[in-house]
Motif scaffolding. Structure first.
Motif, PDB file in Angstrom:
ATOM      1  N   ARG A  28       0.183  26.039 -12.792  1.00  0.00           N
ATOM      2  CA  ARG A  28      -0.786  25.797 -11.710  1.00  0.00           C
ATOM      3  C   ARG A  28      -1.421  27.068 -11.158  1.00  0.00           C
ATOM      4  O   ARG A  28      -1.865  27.133 -10.019  1.00  0.00           O
ATOM      5  CB  ARG A  28      -0.168  24.998 -10.562  1.00  0.00           C
ATOM      6  CG  ARG A  28       0.276  23.627 -10.974  1.00  0.00           C
ATOM      7  CD  ARG A  28       0.235  22.655  -9.811  1.00  0.00           C
ATOM      8  NE  ARG A  28       0.645  21.350 -10.275  1.00  0.00           N
ATOM      9  CZ  ARG A  28       1.912  20.962 -10.366  1.00  0.00           C
ATOM     10  NH1 ARG A  28       2.874  21.779 -10.002  1.00  0.00           N
ATOM     11  NH2 ARG A  28       2.193  19.764 -10.809  1.00  0.00           N
ATOM     12  N   GLY A  29      -1.438  28.107 -11.979  1.00  0.00           N
ATOM     13  CA  GLY A  29      -2.177  29.295 -11.564  1.00  0.00           C
ATOM     14  C   GLY A  29      -1.339  30.552 -11.544  1.00  0.00           C
ATOM     15  O   GLY A  29      -0.369  30.642 -10.797  1.00  0.00           O
ATOM     16  N   VAL A  30      -1.693  31.516 -12.381  1.00  0.00           N
ATOM     17  CA  VAL A  30      -1.064  32.844 -12.367  1.00  0.00           C
ATOM     18  C   VAL A  30      -2.186  33.857 -12.095  1.00  0.00           C
ATOM     19  O   VAL A  30      -3.357  33.547 -12.296  1.00  0.00           O
ATOM     20  CB  VAL A  30      -0.365  33.147 -13.717  1.00  0.00           C
ATOM     21  CG1 VAL A  30       0.749  32.146 -13.992  1.00  0.00           C
ATOM     22  CG2 VAL A  30      -1.363  33.184 -14.879  1.00  0.00           C
ATOM     23  N   PRO A  31      -1.841  35.071 -11.620  1.00  0.00           N
ATOM     24  CA  PRO A  31      -2.893  36.059 -11.322  1.00  0.00           C
ATOM     25  C   PRO A  31      -3.724  36.379 -12.572  1.00  0.00           C
ATOM     26  O   PRO A  31      -3.185  36.410 -13.683  1.00  0.00           O
ATOM     27  CB  PRO A  31      -2.105  37.292 -10.864  1.00  0.00           C
ATOM     28  CG  PRO A  31      -0.760  36.783 -10.469  1.00  0.00           C
ATOM     29  CD  PRO A  31      -0.492  35.574 -11.303  1.00  0.00           C
ATOM     30  N   PHE A  32      -5.008  36.624 -12.344  1.00  0.00           N
ATOM     31  CA  PHE A  32      -5.932  36.810 -13.458  1.00  0.00           C
ATOM     32  C   PHE A  32      -6.691  38.128 -13.277  1.00  0.00           C
ATOM     33  O   PHE A  32      -7.135  38.461 -12.180  1.00  0.00           O
ATOM     34  CB  PHE A  32      -6.898  35.615 -13.493  1.00  0.00           C
ATOM     35  CG  PHE A  32      -7.907  35.654 -14.597  1.00  0.00           C
ATOM     36  CD1 PHE A  32      -7.531  35.990 -15.900  1.00  0.00           C
ATOM     37  CD2 PHE A  32      -9.239  35.351 -14.353  1.00  0.00           C
ATOM     38  CE1 PHE A  32      -8.469  36.016 -16.927  1.00  0.00           C
ATOM     39  CE2 PHE A  32     -10.183  35.368 -15.373  1.00  0.00           C
ATOM     40  CZ  PHE A  32      -9.791  35.710 -16.661  1.00  0.00           C
ATOM     41  N   ILE A  33      -6.817  38.870 -14.365  1.00  0.00           N
ATOM     42  CA  ILE A  33      -7.507  40.165 -14.335  1.00  0.00           C
ATOM     43  C   ILE A  33      -8.568  40.175 -15.433  1.00  0.00           C
ATOM     44  O   ILE A  33      -8.285  39.815 -16.570  1.00  0.00           O
ATOM     45  CB  ILE A  33      -6.493  41.316 -14.567  1.00  0.00           C
ATOM     46  CG1 ILE A  33      -5.532  41.399 -13.371  1.00  0.00           C
ATOM     47  CG2 ILE A  33      -7.206  42.652 -14.805  1.00  0.00           C
ATOM     48  CD1 ILE A  33      -4.296  42.232 -13.619  1.00  0.00           C
ATOM     49  N   GLN A  34      -9.779  40.571 -15.072  1.00  0.00           N
ATOM     50  CA  GLN A  34     -10.873  40.605 -16.045  1.00  0.00           C
ATOM     51  C   GLN A  34     -11.163  42.044 -16.455  1.00  0.00           C
ATOM     52  O   GLN A  34     -11.465  42.892 -15.603  1.00  0.00           O
ATOM     53  CB  GLN A  34     -12.154  40.034 -15.415  1.00  0.00           C
ATOM     54  CG  GLN A  34     -12.179  38.536 -15.234  1.00  0.00           C
ATOM     55  CD  GLN A  34     -12.771  37.807 -16.455  1.00  0.00           C
ATOM     56  OE1 GLN A  34     -12.786  38.323 -17.577  1.00  0.00           O
ATOM     57  NE2 GLN A  34     -13.249  36.608 -16.209  1.00  0.00           N
ATOM     58  N   ILE A  35     -11.084  42.310 -17.767  1.00  0.00           N
ATOM     59  CA  ILE A  35     -11.564  43.594 -18.290  1.00  0.00           C
ATOM     60  C   ILE A  35     -12.660  43.279 -19.309  1.00  0.00           C
ATOM     61  O   ILE A  35     -12.415  43.172 -20.513  1.00  0.00           O
ATOM     62  CB  ILE A  35     -10.412  44.437 -18.902  1.00  0.00           C
ATOM     63  CG1 ILE A  35      -9.281  44.602 -17.873  1.00  0.00           C
ATOM     64  CG2 ILE A  35     -10.953  45.794 -19.362  1.00  0.00           C
ATOM     65  CD1 ILE A  35      -8.193  45.589 -18.254  1.00  0.00           C
ATOM     66  N   PRO A  36     -13.887  43.099 -18.806  1.00  0.00           N
ATOM     67  CA  PRO A  36     -14.981  42.684 -19.679  1.00  0.00           C
ATOM     68  C   PRO A  36     -15.449  43.823 -20.586  1.00  0.00           C
ATOM     69  O   PRO A  36     -15.558  44.966 -20.143  1.00  0.00           O
ATOM     70  CB  PRO A  36     -16.082  42.285 -18.694  1.00  0.00           C
ATOM     71  CG  PRO A  36     -15.796  43.075 -17.455  1.00  0.00           C
ATOM     72  CD  PRO A  36     -14.303  43.203 -17.382  1.00  0.00           C
ATOM     73  N   THR A  37     -15.721  43.509 -21.852  1.00  0.00           N
ATOM     74  CA  THR A  37     -16.122  44.549 -22.808  1.00  0.00           C
ATOM     75  C   THR A  37     -17.475  44.277 -23.465  1.00  0.00           C
ATOM     76  O   THR A  37     -17.848  44.975 -24.391  1.00  0.00           O
ATOM     77  CB  THR A  37     -15.064  44.710 -23.918  1.00  0.00           C
ATOM     78  OG1 THR A  37     -15.011  43.478 -24.663  1.00  0.00           O
ATOM     79  CG2 THR A  37     -13.693  45.032 -23.365  1.00  0.00           C
ATOM     80  N   THR A  38     -18.166  43.223 -23.017  1.00  0.00           N
ATOM     81  CA  THR A  38     -19.551  43.030 -23.479  1.00  0.00           C
ATOM     82  C   THR A  38     -20.457  43.216 -22.266  1.00  0.00           C
ATOM     83  O   THR A  38     -20.009  43.052 -21.122  1.00  0.00           O
ATOM     84  CB  THR A  38     -19.793  41.617 -24.042  1.00  0.00           C
ATOM     85  OG1 THR A  38     -19.556  40.653 -23.011  1.00  0.00           O
ATOM     86  CG2 THR A  38     -18.884  41.317 -25.233  1.00  0.00           C
TER      87      THR A  38
END
Ligand code: NAD
Ligand code: ZN
Length: 368
Positions: A123-133
């Motif tokens: 039901r939800g864990v922490p999320f981290i975005q490392i975008p590469t485009t």
């Protein structure tokens, strides 16, 4: 390595978008200063993993964060229920816990699928975005839309789920194919077309530098696009207001339709579909007497100067107008059976309307 920090403030949460060249090296320390974690899961597609995973894992080692990696195949097809099942099974089998963050390292495909896995696993864990485009750095990593495609259409299953932090390293774009870079650029222009004439003019002036991957102009472009997006989503996190987030879909109903016909095998990229979709909306609005022809001309002129598609007839593949219309009716933006379109009165002047008839659309698609 100057790092620009853009705060995103929403009603229940806030997070920072970090933008700069060579900042992936700082991901580990940044994450450990934010969340007290000992372990993370990294989800990356195989292309990106081969190019940039080591930089990330070195920085995690530095911060004494251990990691596990889940690799997914590259491409739009990966955003499927099938891969969602594989990824979430892997997370659970390898013992993910409620506080274990998932890092998406990659483009919008990786971000959308990983974000949906993060939103729903336990039901939800922490999320981290490392975008590469470029596309994910200017658009998909910010704002919290996550999801997957179904055979009926794009992004039809998903969740609003915000990241804890976004780390956009412009240096990772050095390895990005130029066609992908141009596709991402289309979303920056789109932002200008929605409600920011100055941004559109900035693009007309400096767009060529972005296509040449000038790090300084890239950083500025990402900052401008994310600031624009932050402003739009601030008052409409869940897309409930017709003058809010909805506007971000300029060119997207038609774009998604083109992608449904050509997108799943890579003949058309999301950003290319958005560029063409925006051109179609401007042409439609000029035909309907809503938008000056000179503005439509300027939009087409700029996309074509960058090398993005601007007409259906200009595409290498012949498309049937009736197939396109069928896809259009499956779009998410349908209310009481009528498609909600984002229309324009000119550059930077958008509004929503349900007044476009099937006949208007059919004419547009066969004429273009
Ligand atoms: P993508 O994730 O498929 O990446 C494009 C290609 O570039 C892939 O082959 C990938 O392996 C490769 N790649 C990624 N980074 C690279 C790098 N640094 N060097 C070399 N190759 C690299 O596509 P995308 O354009 O980033 O994202 C498109 C997706 O984003 C679509 O599914 C679209 O629906 C979604 N999207 C979501 C939102 C949102 O708000 N969530 C917004 C816009 C678009
Ligand atoms: Zn888009």
């Amino acid at each position: 390595n100057q790092m620009h920090i853009l705060p995103i403030k929403l009603s229940n949460t806030s997070y920072n978008v970090h933008i700069g060249s060579h900042i992936l090296q700082q991901a580990g320390p940044l994450i450990s200063s934010l969340l007290s974690v000992k372990k993370v899961f990294i989800i990356a597609d195989e292309n990106v993993a081969a190019l940039h995973l080591n930089t990330l894992t070195d920085s995690l080692n530095l911060a004494q964060i251990s990691y596990e990696t889940i690799l997914i195949p590259p491409g739009e097809n990966t955003k499927s229920i099938h891969n969602y099942e594989i990824v979430t099974n892997q997370l659970l089998e390898r013992g993910i816990e409620r506080k274990t963050p998932i890092i998406a390292l990659g483009g919008g495909v990786t971000g959308d699928l990983s974000g949906f896995a993060a939103a729903t696993t336990l039901r939800g864990v922490p999320f981290i975005q490392i975008p590469t485009t470029l596309l994910s750095q200017v658009d998909s990593s910010v704002g919290g839309k996550t999801g997957i495609n179904t055979p009926t259409g794009k992004n039809l299953i998903g969740a609003f789920y915000q990241p804890e932090i976004v780390i956009a390293d412009t240096h990772t774009l050095d390895t990005l194919p130029i066609r992908e870079l141009k596709a991402g650029y289309a979303e920056i222009v789109k932002a200008g077309l929605i409600d920011d004439v100055e941004l559109f003019e900035w693009c007309e002036k400096y767009g060529q530098y972005i296509i040449q991957k000038d790090q300084k102009y890239l950083t500025t472009a990402i900052e401008k696009a994310c600031a624009f997006k932050a402003r739009i989503i601030k008052n409409d996190e869940y897309e409930q207001n017709s003058k809010g987030r909805n506007l971000l879909n300029l060119g997207h109903s038609l774009g998604h339709t083109l992608e449904a016909e050509l997108g799943y095998d890579g003949r058309m990229l999301h950003g290319e579909a958005v560029a063409l979709g925006c051109c179609l909306i401007f042409k439609l609005c000029t035909k309907m007497g809503l938008c000056p022809e000179s503005d439509t001309h300027r939009v087409i002129q700029h996309f074509s100067a960058i090398g993005l598609p601007t007409s259906i007839k200009g595409l290498p593949t012949k498309l049937s107008a009736s197939n396109l219309l069928t896809h259009l009716k499956h779009d998410k933006k349908v209310k009481d059976g009528k498609i909600l379109f984002i229309l324009v009165n000119g550059i930077g002047k958008t509004f929503t309307s349900q007044e476009v008839t099937e006949n208007d659309l059919y004419q547009l698609l066969i004429d273009d």
